[in-house]
Design a protein around this motif. Sequence first.
Motif, PDB file in Angstrom:
ATOM      1  N   ALA A  43    -104.405 -24.846 -69.900  1.00 10.92           N
ATOM      2  CA  ALA A  43    -104.046 -23.484 -69.508  1.00 10.92           C
ATOM      3  C   ALA A  43    -102.598 -23.410 -69.061  1.00 10.92           C
ATOM      4  N   ILE A  44    -102.039 -22.227 -69.218  1.00  8.52           N
ATOM      5  CA  ILE A  44    -100.721 -21.910 -68.680  1.00  8.52           C
ATOM      6  C   ILE A  44    -100.902 -20.738 -67.732  1.00  8.52           C
ATOM      7  N   VAL A  45    -100.442 -20.902 -66.500  1.00  5.21           N
ATOM      8  CA  VAL A  45    -100.534 -19.847 -65.499  1.00  5.21           C
ATOM      9  C   VAL A  45     -99.284 -18.976 -65.631  1.00  5.21           C
ATOM     10  N   PRO A  46     -99.433 -17.663 -65.787  1.00  5.31           N
ATOM     11  CA  PRO A  46     -98.264 -16.818 -65.983  1.00  5.31           C
ATOM     12  C   PRO A  46     -97.375 -16.768 -64.748  1.00  5.31           C
ATOM     13  N   GLY A  47     -96.091 -16.522 -64.997  1.00  2.00           N
ATOM     14  CA  GLY A  47     -95.125 -16.395 -63.915  1.00  2.00           C
ATOM     15  C   GLY A  47     -93.775 -16.882 -64.368  1.00  2.00           C
ATOM     16  N   ALA A  48     -92.831 -16.794 -63.465  1.00  2.00           N
ATOM     17  CA  ALA A  48     -91.469 -17.247 -63.738  1.00  2.00           C
ATOM     18  C   ALA A  48     -91.059 -18.248 -62.664  1.00  2.00           C
ATOM     19  N   THR A  49     -90.127 -19.115 -63.017  1.00  2.00           N
ATOM     20  CA  THR A  49     -89.620 -20.062 -62.025  1.00  2.00           C
ATOM     21  C   THR A  49     -88.858 -19.300 -60.950  1.00  2.00           C
ATOM     22  N   GLY A  50     -88.601 -19.984 -59.856  1.00  2.00           N
ATOM     23  CA  GLY A  50     -87.938 -19.363 -58.721  1.00  2.00           C
ATOM     24  C   GLY A  50     -86.433 -19.269 -58.832  1.00  2.00           C
ATOM     25  N   GLY A  51     -85.867 -19.593 -59.960  1.00  2.00           N
ATOM     26  CA  GLY A  51     -84.434 -19.400 -60.161  1.00  2.00           C
ATOM     27  C   GLY A  51     -83.578 -20.636 -60.013  1.00  2.00           C
ATOM     28  N   GLN A  52     -84.125 -21.732 -59.532  1.00  2.00           N
ATOM     29  CA  GLN A  52     -83.350 -22.967 -59.508  1.00  2.00           C
ATOM     30  C   GLN A  52     -83.246 -23.492 -60.926  1.00  2.00           C
ATOM     31  N   LYS A  53     -82.306 -24.340 -61.154  1.00  2.00           N
ATOM     32  CA  LYS A  53     -82.124 -24.864 -62.505  1.00  2.00           C
ATOM     33  C   LYS A  53     -82.502 -26.329 -62.627  1.00  2.00           C
ATOM     34  N   MET A  54     -83.050 -26.893 -61.571  1.00  2.00           N
ATOM     35  CA  MET A  54     -83.426 -28.302 -61.615  1.00  2.00           C
ATOM     36  C   MET A  54     -84.629 -28.544 -60.712  1.00  2.00           C
ATOM     37  N   PRO A  55     -85.289 -29.693 -60.873  1.00  2.00           N
ATOM     38  CA  PRO A  55     -86.431 -30.031 -60.030  1.00  2.00           C
ATOM     39  C   PRO A  55     -86.032 -30.160 -58.554  1.00  2.00           C
ATOM     40  N   SER A  56     -87.038 -30.274 -57.709  1.00  2.00           N
ATOM     41  CA  SER A  56     -86.812 -30.346 -56.266  1.00  2.00           C
ATOM     42  C   SER A  56     -86.030 -31.598 -55.860  1.00  2.00           C
ATOM     43  N   LYS A  57     -85.398 -31.465 -54.714  1.00  2.00           N
ATOM     44  CA  LYS A  57     -84.725 -32.605 -54.094  1.00  2.00           C
ATOM     45  C   LYS A  57     -85.803 -33.543 -53.542  1.00  2.00           C
ATOM     46  N   ILE A  58     -85.587 -34.853 -53.669  1.00  2.00           N
ATOM     47  CA  ILE A  58     -86.518 -35.835 -53.116  1.00  2.00           C
ATOM     48  C   ILE A  58     -85.783 -36.707 -52.116  1.00  2.00           C
ATOM     49  N   GLN A  59     -86.366 -36.803 -50.903  1.00  2.00           N
ATOM     50  CA  GLN A  59     -85.800 -37.646 -49.849  1.00  2.00           C
ATOM     51  C   GLN A  59     -86.885 -38.521 -49.254  1.00  2.00           C
ATOM     52  N   ASP A  60     -86.484 -39.683 -48.768  1.00  2.00           N
ATOM     53  CA  ASP A  60     -87.386 -40.587 -48.078  1.00  2.00           C
ATOM     54  C   ASP A  60     -87.449 -40.169 -46.611  1.00  2.00           C
ATOM     55  N   LEU A  61     -88.641 -39.853 -46.124  1.00  2.00           N
ATOM     56  CA  LEU A  61     -88.790 -39.388 -44.742  1.00  2.00           C
ATOM     57  C   LEU A  61     -88.452 -40.474 -43.729  1.00  2.00           C
ATOM     58  N   ARG A  62     -88.706 -41.726 -44.078  1.00  2.00           N
ATOM     59  CA  ARG A  62     -88.436 -42.811 -43.127  1.00  2.00           C
ATOM     60  C   ARG A  62     -86.941 -43.045 -42.938  1.00  2.00           C
ATOM     61  N   SER A  63     -86.184 -43.024 -44.037  1.00  2.00           N
ATOM     62  CA  SER A  63     -84.760 -43.367 -43.960  1.00  2.00           C
ATOM     63  C   SER A  63     -83.836 -42.156 -44.058  1.00  2.00           C
ATOM     64  N   GLY A  64     -84.340 -41.053 -44.580  1.00  2.00           N
ATOM     65  CA  GLY A  64     -83.500 -39.888 -44.836  1.00  2.00           C
ATOM     66  C   GLY A  64     -82.718 -39.999 -46.140  1.00  2.00           C
ATOM     67  N   LYS A  65     -82.851 -41.134 -46.814  1.00  2.00           N
ATOM     68  CA  LYS A  65     -82.093 -41.379 -48.045  1.00  2.00           C
ATOM     69  C   LYS A  65     -82.464 -40.367 -49.129  1.00  2.00           C
ATOM     70  N   LEU A  66     -81.438 -39.842 -49.797  1.00  2.00           N
ATOM     71  CA  LEU A  66     -81.629 -38.948 -50.930  1.00  2.00           C
ATOM     72  C   LEU A  66     -81.998 -39.768 -52.154  1.00  2.00           C
ATOM     73  N   VAL A  67     -83.164 -39.513 -52.731  1.00  2.00           N
ATOM     74  CA  VAL A  67     -83.652 -40.255 -53.886  1.00  2.00           C
ATOM     75  C   VAL A  67     -83.316 -39.516 -55.177  1.00  2.00           C
ATOM     76  N   ARG A  68     -83.433 -38.184 -55.135  1.00  2.00           N
ATOM     77  CA  ARG A  68     -83.071 -37.348 -56.282  1.00  2.00           C
ATOM     78  C   ARG A  68     -82.445 -36.072 -55.751  1.00  2.00           C
ATOM     79  N   ALA A  69     -81.268 -35.768 -56.265  1.00  2.00           N
ATOM     80  CA  ALA A  69     -80.589 -34.535 -55.859  1.00  2.00           C
ATOM     81  C   ALA A  69     -81.313 -33.343 -56.466  1.00  2.00           C
ATOM     82  N   GLY A  70     -81.318 -32.273 -55.753  1.00  2.00           N
ATOM     83  CA  GLY A  70     -81.866 -31.015 -56.247  1.00  2.00           C
ATOM     84  C   GLY A  70     -80.877 -29.922 -55.929  1.00  2.00           C
ATOM     85  N   ARG A  71     -81.336 -28.728 -56.011  1.00  2.00           N
ATOM     86  CA  ARG A  71     -80.487 -27.601 -55.651  1.00  2.00           C
ATOM     87  C   ARG A  71     -81.261 -26.742 -54.696  1.00  2.00           C
TER      88      ARG A  71
END
Length: 188
Positions: A157-185
């Motif tokens: 299935a595909i659920v209808p809707g539109a993305t929220g306007g960002q152009k890339m996936p979410s930012k990923i950070q490690d909660l223990r170290s605060g290190k940025l694993v993947r940049a997002g917008r």
Amino acid sequence: MIEVSEAATVVNNGGVVAYPTEGVWGLGCDPWNQEAVYRVLALKQRPVDKGVILIGATQAQFAPLLDPLSPEQKAILDASWPGPNTWLIPDPKWWTPDWIRGQFDTVAVRVSAHPVVVALCQAVGYPIVSTSANLAGQAPLLTAEAVQEQFGTLIDAIVPGATGGQKMPSKIQDLRSGKLVRAGREAG
């Protein structure tokens, strides 16, 4: 395309759905259904050892992971959620299966602000898998039409809707170290 309540039934019955998120289209399923998760990984051609993100409607859906955290760690999450921020959170009691964590001792978690995601996770009753709708190594898909073209009848299935306007996936950070694993917008 189907309504959120129908998509929730598909997920609860072991199916795979595509849905819009803050930035890109995602593929989702029940994270505790190994067959469904392996199906998503096969669709993406993604190895299980990389792990996948879990997305939820509220922090309460992640209580087994969040309850053991320190007040400082909880404050960090409170300041960034809901929104396009994914955190790698320790999972010492193995609340999530290894096919979700991959080779890691953490699980990638996000509480979404996207209305379709929130409605879907509320209707399902628990967090779902959230991995970008694309083949591994290729650009994430930004429209329902692109998802239909790439995956067609391979998903349920595909659920209808539109993305929220960002152009890339979410930012990923490690909660223990605060290190940025993947940049997002952040927003926009």
